[in-house]
Design a protein around this motif. Sequence first.
Motif, PDB file in Angstrom:
ATOM      1  N   ASP A   1       0.831  -1.195   0.158  1.00 43.32           N
ATOM      2  CA  ASP A   1      -0.142  -0.048   0.054  1.00 43.32           C
ATOM      3  C   ASP A   1       0.708   1.227  -0.012  1.00 43.32           C
ATOM      4  O   ASP A   1       0.285   2.288  -0.434  1.00 43.32           O
ATOM      5  N   ALA A   2       1.999   1.245   0.481  1.00 43.92           N
ATOM      6  CA  ALA A   2       2.769   2.259   0.682  1.00 43.92           C
ATOM      7  C   ALA A   2       3.539   2.683  -0.697  1.00 43.92           C
ATOM      8  O   ALA A   2       4.007   3.746  -0.958  1.00 43.92           O
ATOM      9  N   GLY A   3       3.505   1.687  -1.536  1.00 40.81           N
ATOM     10  CA  GLY A   3       4.161   1.732  -2.813  1.00 40.81           C
ATOM     11  C   GLY A   3       5.802   1.755  -2.882  1.00 40.81           C
ATOM     12  O   GLY A   3       6.262   1.412  -1.960  1.00 40.81           O
ATOM     13  N   ALA A   4       6.073   2.632  -3.840  1.00 44.48           N
ATOM     14  CA  ALA A   4       7.774   2.720  -3.864  1.00 44.48           C
ATOM     15  C   ALA A   4       8.427   3.415  -3.042  1.00 44.48           C
ATOM     16  O   ALA A   4       9.473   3.140  -2.506  1.00 44.48           O
ATOM     17  N   GLY A   5       7.661   4.030  -2.148  1.00 46.33           N
ATOM     18  CA  GLY A   5       8.078   4.916  -1.114  1.00 46.33           C
ATOM     19  C   GLY A   5       8.050   4.268   0.305  1.00 46.33           C
ATOM     20  O   GLY A   5       8.242   4.709   1.520  1.00 46.33           O
ATOM     21  N   GLY A   6       7.534   3.093   0.184  1.00 42.87           N
ATOM     22  CA  GLY A   6       7.382   2.332   1.393  1.00 42.87           C
ATOM     23  C   GLY A   6       8.370   1.412   2.072  1.00 42.87           C
ATOM     24  O   GLY A   6       9.681   1.821   1.888  1.00 42.87           O
ATOM     25  N   ALA A   7       7.984   0.483   2.579  1.00 43.67           N
ATOM     26  CA  ALA A   7       9.158  -0.385   3.562  1.00 43.67           C
ATOM     27  C   ALA A   7       9.893  -1.021   2.349  1.00 43.67           C
ATOM     28  O   ALA A   7       9.611  -1.502   1.201  1.00 43.67           O
ATOM     29  N   PHE A   8      11.128  -1.593   2.682  1.00 48.54           N
ATOM     30  CA  PHE A   8      12.074  -2.213   1.912  1.00 48.54           C
ATOM     31  C   PHE A   8      11.835  -3.847   1.950  1.00 48.54           C
ATOM     32  O   PHE A   8      12.021  -4.476   0.814  1.00 48.54           O
ATOM     33  N   GLY A   9      11.374  -4.218   3.199  1.00 51.48           N
ATOM     34  CA  GLY A   9      11.009  -5.697   3.172  1.00 51.48           C
ATOM     35  C   GLY A   9      10.637  -6.098   4.344  1.00 51.48           C
ATOM     36  O   GLY A   9      10.356  -5.326   5.267  1.00 51.48           O
ATOM     37  N   VAL A  10      10.134  -7.436   4.331  1.00 46.30           N
ATOM     38  CA  VAL A  10       9.671  -8.010   5.833  1.00 46.30           C
ATOM     39  C   VAL A  10      10.788  -9.123   6.217  1.00 46.30           C
ATOM     40  O   VAL A  10      10.727 -10.185   5.043  1.00 46.30           O
ATOM     41  N   ILE A  11      11.143  -9.417   7.202  1.00 43.53           N
ATOM     42  CA  ILE A  11      11.748 -10.638   7.603  1.00 43.53           C
ATOM     43  C   ILE A  11      11.055 -11.211   8.683  1.00 43.53           C
ATOM     44  O   ILE A  11      10.263 -10.648   9.584  1.00 43.53           O
ATOM     45  N   VAL A  12      11.075 -12.540   8.563  1.00 40.72           N
ATOM     46  CA  VAL A  12       9.996 -13.473   9.434  1.00 40.72           C
ATOM     47  C   VAL A  12      10.700 -13.782  10.631  1.00 40.72           C
ATOM     48  O   VAL A  12      11.945 -14.284  10.915  1.00 40.72           O
TER      49      VAL A  12
END
Length: 108
Positions: free
Chosen positions: A81-92
């Motif tokens: 939802d944040a698009g290109a300006g959003g978060a870099f990634g998710v680590i589990v």
Amino acid sequence: DAESVAATLHKSGHVCKTVTSVDDAVASIRERPPDVVIADFDSGTEAERILRDAKRKSPDTEVIFAADERVRASAEKLMEDAGAGGAFGVIVKPLADADPLRTVNDDT
């Protein structure tokens, strides 16, 4: 936990600061925008606040969410939802020592 992640990153030459609340995280980001923020994704509202404030203060700051499988999809949705300006990634979570290090090194 945050201290062990910071210790792993520090051993690899990264400067780290850990905080224990969303308010402290936002204040720290405003004082000195970091290159990377690793935020625990327990609450989408709090994670969204960290993401929004980090990007507002420093658009180049990358935000990585640490999420367990229960909320992983929500973290990924917030990123999307944040698009290109959003978060870099998710680590589990639970995090292995190499996970945050590999993710941060991929970013820098």
